[in-house]
Design a protein around this motif. Structure first.
Motif, PDB file in Angstrom:
ATOM      1  N   HIS A  88      35.117  41.122  84.038  1.00 51.90           N
ATOM      2  CA  HIS A  88      34.738  40.938  82.314  1.00 51.90           C
ATOM      3  C   HIS A  88      36.093  40.779  81.664  1.00 51.90           C
TER       4      HIS A  88
ATOM      5  N   LYS B 217      28.706  48.661  81.426  1.00 54.37           N
ATOM      6  CA  LYS B 217      28.282  49.265  80.098  1.00 54.37           C
ATOM      7  C   LYS B 217      26.929  48.730  79.903  1.00 54.37           C
ATOM      8  N   TRP B 218      26.496  47.702  80.319  1.00 54.27           N
ATOM      9  CA  TRP B 218      24.918  47.453  79.830  1.00 54.27           C
ATOM     10  C   TRP B 218      24.094  48.069  80.682  1.00 54.27           C
ATOM     11  N   LEU B 221      24.060  51.462  78.898  1.00 51.85           N
ATOM     12  CA  LEU B 221      23.186  51.331  77.698  1.00 51.85           C
ATOM     13  C   LEU B 221      21.796  51.499  78.113  1.00 51.85           C
ATOM     14  N   TYR B 222      21.328  50.772  79.103  1.00 49.64           N
ATOM     15  CA  TYR B 222      20.016  50.454  79.376  1.00 49.64           C
ATOM     16  C   TYR B 222      19.389  51.952  79.961  1.00 49.64           C
ATOM     17  N   LEU B 289      18.255  43.486  75.705  1.00 48.96           N
ATOM     18  CA  LEU B 289      19.187  43.585  76.698  1.00 48.96           C
ATOM     19  C   LEU B 289      19.036  42.828  77.945  1.00 48.96           C
ATOM     20  N   GLU B 290      17.810  42.858  78.355  1.00 48.73           N
ATOM     21  CA  GLU B 290      17.499  42.022  79.549  1.00 48.73           C
ATOM     22  C   GLU B 290      17.714  40.735  79.394  1.00 48.73           C
ATOM     23  N   ARG B 292      19.750  39.271  77.349  1.00 48.88           N
ATOM     24  CA  ARG B 292      21.073  38.856  77.209  1.00 48.88           C
ATOM     25  C   ARG B 292      21.902  39.025  78.448  1.00 48.88           C
ATOM     26  N   TYR B 293      21.366  40.168  79.031  1.00 50.93           N
ATOM     27  CA  TYR B 293      22.491  40.688  80.272  1.00 50.93           C
ATOM     28  C   TYR B 293      21.652  40.674  81.715  1.00 50.93           C
ATOM     29  N   GLU B 296      23.468  40.973  84.912  1.00 50.15           N
ATOM     30  CA  GLU B 296      24.216  42.272  85.284  1.00 50.15           C
ATOM     31  C   GLU B 296      23.024  43.597  85.667  1.00 50.15           C
ATOM     32  N   LEU B 297      21.968  43.200  84.851  1.00 48.56           N
ATOM     33  CA  LEU B 297      20.842  44.451  84.998  1.00 48.56           C
ATOM     34  C   LEU B 297      20.103  44.050  86.237  1.00 48.56           C
TER      35      LEU B 297
END
Lengths: 350, 303
Positions: A88, B217-218, B221-222, B289-290, B292-293, B296-297
């Protein structure tokens, strides 16, 4: 800075990964830890770096005991096999990380950090990529960022775990030369782990060969190549064909040939001889002082000609120069005479 | 030369095969149009009938007597207190589970210790046990005749039929959301970056706050979004420990039930529409979120 390992041992459950290893690494030296997977080389490196702690024995850096010291207090820089860049953060922030963290009081001024990071990025030739993220870089670039990051804190010892393992052959070669240059320029004591014997022999001042958690041999690349201390070392360093032999006084009898022994000769009796491909000479047809063999396969590889020979049921590999191998007919099935220039010989007990 | 001849023969042999290829090339996994249409219609029809229609019904029923009645049903003191209570419970339970969830995930994903498998199983327990039983467990523990009842009475602490009970039951029910979201993510990321940070001189806290936390972090948040949706919507466990005291221990889902049982449909659906709205907001946020990220998810997408 010098590193002294005395009787270092590490166990994972019932498995002994490193078994009572004694090793001393001199100041400014470039040392390779070489061995097959599971030989304990990475565990040994991680113990030097303070990422694992020894179950027994002691470790001194510069004469001061550091067996249970935390990694940073040892002054080591560590480069991980898979780079372990902070995903990051930008390249700049990755390299700056070591200058920002820790109990640094007062904090380094931003300008000092920027200067130092830019200097390091210059060194690894990545200055234009400072604002990129790790996933935007190639493998070779990532590895150079990892190196710059490890050098940022001015470590006394640089440790690299399989630094070029995941790179393609060309990048690997470039990075090897480049690491050699950086080591020369900075003079930092460096230890790297590899399973690639060519890499170890090409790069290191001294090579330490490990097998099943024990040291088999420590020496300069020429020493370990010319005088392999054990059958394992010989085999691991590209020992060549493995042939049964009889050790006589000063020479070995291999398939009726009288072959000079290049390593320290074992006691007379039955033994195992390793003959490297380059030490095999081919003669047309059969001659009195040559063993009979038959060509089974021919493969030109770059400047070399690789041959598989059937020598009385044993498969032997030979390498010839494609331009100078003479006028011997080498098509598969041809009978040829074989002469062995030298062999490394070990007693059966060893 | 020999190789060339060989390749020409192969080509000649292939040619007739190419002639019989269907006019519109189709992949091995591609089905005829009518199959696709049928499957799609079945899926969408089912969705419309069982999910979209009820959702619309909630809003239609809530607004049946106009916006004025809808608004009145929401600001009526009991309804308002239910809304405030629900928000309070979520405001305590979600942060608590955020902290516990991160701790548990960190311990499981980054460390080796005896009893790890047991801890993993325990984290899943709230998912596998009926919520009613979760509530009953707390009644047995903290109720007047429960295990700790006499002690609590002595110090005049009320847990069951009071806000603390609601919070405890909600924390229990929603515990797995954050932890379950983070464990696979953290396991996939491994320990390398943390080790790198430590060799560079970072302290334990610096390693966590500058390396571990930004990397999760993502996902975090999820997990919190899902946790929050469940905390506000939970019915079973909360129902057991609440005691249904109007204006005091009624959360929104409980209040909806009471109103409904009193045949006060407009008010019931008005409060219900708020919960439905929350669900929609959660879903939209989750989708954003999904979008955008996604990468990562990806390791954690199971819900």
């Amino acid at each position: 800075m010098s590193i002294q390992l005395t009787g270092i041992t590490k166990r994972f459950g019932a498995f002994t990964a490193v078994d009572a290893v004694d090793l001393s690494i001199e100041t400014g030296e470039l040392m390779a830890l070489l061995g097959p997977s599971g030989s304990g080389k990475t565990t040994l490196l991680r113990m030097i770096g303070g990422l694992e702690f020894a179950d027994g024995g002691s470790l001194a850096i510069d004469g001061v005991d550091a067996t249970v010291e935390e990694p940073h207090a040892r002054g080591v820089g560590f480069v991980f096999q898979h780079y372990a860049l902070f995903r990051h953060m930008t390249v700049f922030e990755n390299v700056a990380f070591g200058l920002r963290v820790g109990k640094r009081k007062p904090k380094l001024p931003e300008q000092v950090i920027a200067d130092r990071v830019h200097h390091l990025l210059e060194l690894v030739q990545l200055r234009p990529l400072a604002q990129r993220y790790p996933n935007q870089l190639s493998g070779g670039q990532r590895q150079r960022v990892a190196l710059a990051r490890a050098l940022a804190t001015e470590p006394r010892v640089l440790l690299l775990d399989e630094p070029f393992g995941a790179l393609d052959a060309k990048v690997r070669k470039e990075l090897r030369r480049w690491l050699r240059d950086i080591h020369k320029g900075m003079g930092v004591t460096t230890v790297f782990v590899t399973h690639d014997q060519e890499e170890a022999l090409e790069l290191a001042d001294r090579v330490c060969i490990l097998h099943q958690g024990r040291i088999e041999q420590v020496g300069t690349p020429a020493e370990v190549y010319d005088m392999p201390a054990s059958a394992f070392v010989c085999d691991f360093l590209g020992g060549g064909a493995k042939l049964p032999c009889t050790v006589l006084n000063g020479f070995a009898d291999i398939a009726g040939l009288r072959v000079p022994i290049s390593n320290r000769p074992p006691a007379p009796g039955p033994g195992i001889a390793y003959v490297r491909p380059h030490d095999i000479e081919l003669l047309p047809g059969s001659e009195a002082d040559a063993a009979a063999a038959r060509v089974t396969a021919v493969q030109p590889v770059g400047p070399e000609l690789r041959l598989d020979l059937d020598m009385g049921g044993q498969v032997v590999e030979a390498v010839l120069d494609r331009r100078t191998h003479g006028h011997v007919d080498l098509s598969p099935g041809t009978a040829v005479g074989v002469r062995l220039k030298r062999a490394n010989v070990y007693g059966l007990g060893a | 030369m020999a190789a060339e001849t060989l390749s020409t023969t192969t080509d000649r042999r292939k040619a007739p095969v190419l002639d019989v290829t269907p006019p519109r090339p189709r992949g091995a996994l591609e089905d005829p149009v009518w199959v696709k249409a049928l499957v799609m219609a079945a899926g969408l029809g089912f969705l419309a009938l069982f999910i979209l229609l009820p959702l619309l019904a909630v809003f239609a029923e809530a607004l049946r007597r106009g916006v004025g009645a809808y608004w009145e049903a929401l600001v009526e003191p009991d309804a308002w207190s239910a809304i405030v209570l629900t928000l309070t419970v979520a405001a305590i339970a979600v942060p608590a589970n955020l902290v516990f969830g991160v701790c548990a995930a960190w311990a499981i994903a980054k460390h080796r210790f005896p009893g790890k498998a047991l801890l993993l199983t325990l984290i899943d327990l709230p998912f596998s046990v009926s919520p009613v039983i979760s509530g009953l467990v707390y009644v047995l523990l903290f109720g007047a005749h429960g295990l700790l009842g006499p002690v609590l009475r002595e110090y005049d602490i009320q847990i069951i039929f009071a806000v603390p009970g609601l919070v405890l039951a909600t924390v229990f029910i929603t515990f797995p959301f954050v932890a379950r979201e983070l464990i696979p993510l953290m396991q996939a990321q491994g320990n390398d970056e943390e080790e790198a940070a430590i060799t560079l001189g970072a302290s334990g806290w610096q390693t966590f706050s500058r390396v571990t936390l930004p990397n999760i972090k993502w996902g975090l948040l999820y997990g919190v979004l899902l946790c929050n949706a469940r905390a506000m919507g939970e019915f079973g466990a909360v129902s057991v420990v609440s005691g249904h005291i109007r204006g005091e221990t009624n959360t929104m889902p409980l209040h909806v039930e009471i109103l409904y049982n009193e045949y006060n449909f407009v008010a019931a659906f008005a409060v219900a529409s708020l919960l439905a709205l929350l669900a929609i907001v959660t879903l939209v946020a989750k989708s954003l979120l999904e979008l955008r990220y996604g990468a990562e998810l990806a390791a954690t997408r199971r819900h």
